[in-house]
Design a protein around this motif. Structure first.
Motif, PDB file in Angstrom:
ATOM      1  N   THR A  34      -5.561  -5.521   7.205  1.00  0.00           N
ATOM      2  CA  THR A  34      -5.706  -4.431   6.236  1.00  0.00           C
ATOM      3  C   THR A  34      -6.447  -4.928   4.988  1.00  0.00           C
ATOM      4  O   THR A  34      -7.099  -4.142   4.312  1.00  0.00           O
ATOM      5  N   GLY A  35      -6.359  -6.244   4.723  1.00  0.00           N
ATOM      6  CA  GLY A  35      -7.137  -6.817   3.610  1.00  0.00           C
ATOM      7  C   GLY A  35      -8.627  -6.624   3.859  1.00  0.00           C
ATOM      8  O   GLY A  35      -9.387  -6.226   2.970  1.00  0.00           O
ATOM      9  N   ARG A  39     -11.304  -4.408   1.707  1.00  0.00           N
ATOM     10  CA  ARG A  39     -12.570  -4.940   1.160  1.00  0.00           C
ATOM     11  C   ARG A  39     -13.773  -4.140   1.655  1.00  0.00           C
ATOM     12  O   ARG A  39     -14.738  -3.960   0.920  1.00  0.00           O
ATOM     13  N   ILE A  56      -6.135  -4.762  -6.177  1.00  0.00           N
ATOM     14  CA  ILE A  56      -6.383  -6.004  -5.428  1.00  0.00           C
ATOM     15  C   ILE A  56      -6.781  -7.133  -6.377  1.00  0.00           C
ATOM     16  O   ILE A  56      -6.276  -8.247  -6.267  1.00  0.00           O
ATOM     17  N   LYS A  60      -1.932  -7.098  -6.911  1.00  0.00           N
ATOM     18  CA  LYS A  60      -0.843  -6.151  -6.596  1.00  0.00           C
ATOM     19  C   LYS A  60      -1.028  -5.598  -5.186  1.00  0.00           C
ATOM     20  O   LYS A  60      -2.136  -5.650  -4.638  1.00  0.00           O
ATOM     21  N   VAL A  62      -1.449  -2.673  -2.390  1.00  0.00           N
ATOM     22  CA  VAL A  62      -1.976  -1.314  -2.255  1.00  0.00           C
ATOM     23  C   VAL A  62      -0.795  -0.446  -1.796  1.00  0.00           C
ATOM     24  O   VAL A  62       0.032  -0.904  -0.995  1.00  0.00           O
ATOM     25  N   ILE A  67      -1.933   2.171   3.046  1.00  0.00           N
ATOM     26  CA  ILE A  67      -1.985   1.153   4.110  1.00  0.00           C
ATOM     27  C   ILE A  67      -1.567   1.772   5.443  1.00  0.00           C
ATOM     28  O   ILE A  67      -2.187   1.518   6.486  1.00  0.00           O
ATOM     29  N   GLY A  89      -1.564 -10.090   7.949  1.00  0.00           N
ATOM     30  CA  GLY A  89      -1.336  -9.701   6.552  1.00  0.00           C
ATOM     31  C   GLY A  89      -0.809  -8.291   6.425  1.00  0.00           C
ATOM     32  O   GLY A  89      -0.797  -7.719   5.340  1.00  0.00           O
ATOM     33  N   THR A  90      -0.376  -7.725   7.503  1.00  0.00           N
ATOM     34  CA  THR A  90       0.273  -6.424   7.498  1.00  0.00           C
ATOM     35  C   THR A  90       1.313  -6.449   8.608  1.00  0.00           C
ATOM     36  O   THR A  90       1.005  -6.971   9.675  1.00  0.00           O
ATOM     37  N   ARG A  92       3.373  -5.774   4.879  1.00  0.00           N
ATOM     38  CA  ARG A  92       3.706  -6.529   3.678  1.00  0.00           C
ATOM     39  C   ARG A  92       4.950  -5.966   2.999  1.00  0.00           C
ATOM     40  O   ARG A  92       5.385  -6.511   1.980  1.00  0.00           O
ATOM     41  N   GLN A  96       6.324  -0.672   5.733  1.00  0.00           N
ATOM     42  CA  GLN A  96       5.201  -0.873   6.662  1.00  0.00           C
ATOM     43  C   GLN A  96       5.689  -1.429   8.002  1.00  0.00           C
ATOM     44  O   GLN A  96       5.161  -1.079   9.058  1.00  0.00           O
ATOM     45  N   ARG A 170     -13.752 -14.898  -2.920  1.00  0.00           N
ATOM     46  CA  ARG A 170     -13.102 -13.605  -3.153  1.00  0.00           C
ATOM     47  C   ARG A 170     -12.651 -13.538  -4.607  1.00  0.00           C
ATOM     48  O   ARG A 170     -12.077 -14.507  -5.115  1.00  0.00           O
ATOM     49  N   ARG A 181       0.128 -12.975  -6.380  1.00  0.00           N
ATOM     50  CA  ARG A 181       0.153 -12.572  -4.972  1.00  0.00           C
ATOM     51  C   ARG A 181       1.301 -13.263  -4.226  1.00  0.00           C
ATOM     52  O   ARG A 181       1.932 -12.672  -3.360  1.00  0.00           O
TER      53      ARG A 181
HETATM   54  P1  AMP Z   1      -5.434 -10.130   2.271  1.00  0.00           P
HETATM   55  O1  AMP Z   1      -6.855 -10.208   2.650  1.00  0.00           O
HETATM   56  O2  AMP Z   1      -4.528  -9.834   3.443  1.00  0.00           O
HETATM   57  O3  AMP Z   1      -4.987 -11.318   1.459  1.00  0.00           O
HETATM   58  O4  AMP Z   1      -5.293  -8.855   1.327  1.00  0.00           O
HETATM   59  C1  AMP Z   1      -5.986  -8.779   0.084  1.00  0.00           C
HETATM   60  C2  AMP Z   1      -5.317  -7.768  -0.796  1.00  0.00           C
HETATM   61  O5  AMP Z   1      -5.396  -6.464  -0.183  1.00  0.00           O
HETATM   62  C3  AMP Z   1      -3.836  -7.980  -1.043  1.00  0.00           C
HETATM   63  O6  AMP Z   1      -3.578  -8.907  -2.095  1.00  0.00           O
HETATM   64  C4  AMP Z   1      -3.379  -6.560  -1.379  1.00  0.00           C
HETATM   65  O7  AMP Z   1      -3.758  -6.212  -2.688  1.00  0.00           O
HETATM   66  C5  AMP Z   1      -4.206  -5.717  -0.421  1.00  0.00           C
HETATM   67  N1  AMP Z   1      -3.507  -5.552   0.866  1.00  0.00           N
HETATM   68  C6  AMP Z   1      -3.926  -5.974   2.082  1.00  0.00           C
HETATM   69  N2  AMP Z   1      -3.065  -5.641   3.034  1.00  0.00           N
HETATM   70  C7  AMP Z   1      -2.053  -4.992   2.430  1.00  0.00           C
HETATM   71  C8  AMP Z   1      -0.850  -4.391   2.898  1.00  0.00           C
HETATM   72  N3  AMP Z   1      -0.493  -4.429   4.192  1.00  0.00           N
HETATM   73  N4  AMP Z   1      -0.045  -3.796   1.970  1.00  0.00           N
HETATM   74  C9  AMP Z   1      -0.386  -3.735   0.682  1.00  0.00           C
HETATM   75  N5  AMP Z   1      -1.508  -4.278   0.168  1.00  0.00           N
HETATM   76  C10 AMP Z   1      -2.340  -4.915   1.040  1.00  0.00           C
END
Ligand code: AMP
Length: 225
Positions: A34-35, A39, A56, A60, A62, A67, A89-90, A92, A96, A170, A181
């Motif tokens: 989901t990250g 993006r 992001i 914080k 999302v 999501i 990464g999901t 979180r 969810q 990033r 985070r």
């Molecule tokens: P990541 O690439 O998984 O480190 O995600 C980057 C950022 O996207 C996180 O720090 C959150 O702000 C947001 N994000 C990604 N996945 C989620 C999720 N499942 N729930 C909430 N925020 C998310």
């Protein structure tokens, strides 16, 4: 081999994205990050991208509803001919976790859910995040390291090995944002683990400080479950 829904739980920098890429190649599993989806929205300057960019960059989460819509959309468009899904990464949050279960029960009822918990010391995470660079191509987003002698170093300086696109840092990979985070991640981790324990889901705990090849060996154990 039964079909799998593998949930990668771990803090930022634990190597979930890197191992996901190996599993995709070796097992033909599909990958939902989901990250990465967030993006993509930011790069494409969609309304949603503009709404979530500030969250992001501040480290914080999302909101769950956004999501969960992303997860649902992904599942609906990937529901045919797949042997496995990696949730990277999901979830979180607890909400969810429950939502993913609900979606799996409807769309992939023959899939077995497994959790992999990535464990890494905080100072190692800091070093990894500070040296992490990713492919700036939104359809690739492969992860690399600028650390000397690291197996994730790109072959060519700041160029993606796969698509030759420039690599970028990033914006949320700063030391300050990482602290936030990590706090956010650990706030929710306990509840999610309890949820899976209560359901009797297999949880594989791995030392994700080991080299990528070794971590992949651990993952292979569950691929045979
Ligand atoms: P990541 O690439 O998984 O480190 O995600 C980057 C950022 O996207 C996180 O720090 C959150 O702000 C947001 N994000 C990604 N996945 C989620 C999720 N499942 N729930 C909430 N925020 C998310």
């Amino acid at each position: 081999m039964s079909k799998k829904a593998v949930i990668f739980l771990g803090p930022p920098g634990a190597g979930k994205g890197t191992i996901s890429a190996v599993c995709q190649k070796e097992f033909n599993w599909k990958h939902l990050s989901t990250g990465n989806v967030c993006r993509e929205h930011i790069v494409n300057k969609t309304d949603l991208g503009q709404e979530i960019a500030a969250l992001i960059s501040q480290g914080k989460l999302v909101p769950d509803q956004i999501i969960m819509n992303m997860i649902e959309m992904w599942i609906v468009t990937h529901q045919y001919n797949i042997d496995g899904i990696i949730f990277d990464g999901t979830p979180r949050t607890l909400e969810q976790s429950a939502f993913i279960d609900k979606m799996l029960n409807v769309q992939f009822s023959n899939f077995k859910t497994l959790v992999v918990k990535f464990e890494v010391d905080e100072n190692v995470l800091m070093n990894r995040i500070e040296s992490r660079v990713v492919c700036g191509n939104k359809d690739c987003q492969r992860v690399y390291s600028t650390q000397q002698d690291n197996s994730l170093q790109p072959k060519q300086f700041m160029k993606c090995d796969v698509c030759d696109h420039d690599l970028i840092h990033r914006p949320d990979d700063s030391r300050e944002t990482l602290k936030k985070r990590l706090d956010v991640y650990y706030q929710h981790e306990k509840d999610m683990l309890q949820y899976y324990k209560d359901k009797g889901t297999t949880i594989l705990v791995i030392n994700a400080q080991e080299p990528v090849e070794q971590v992949f060996e651990y993952i292979k154990q569950i691929s045979n479950c």
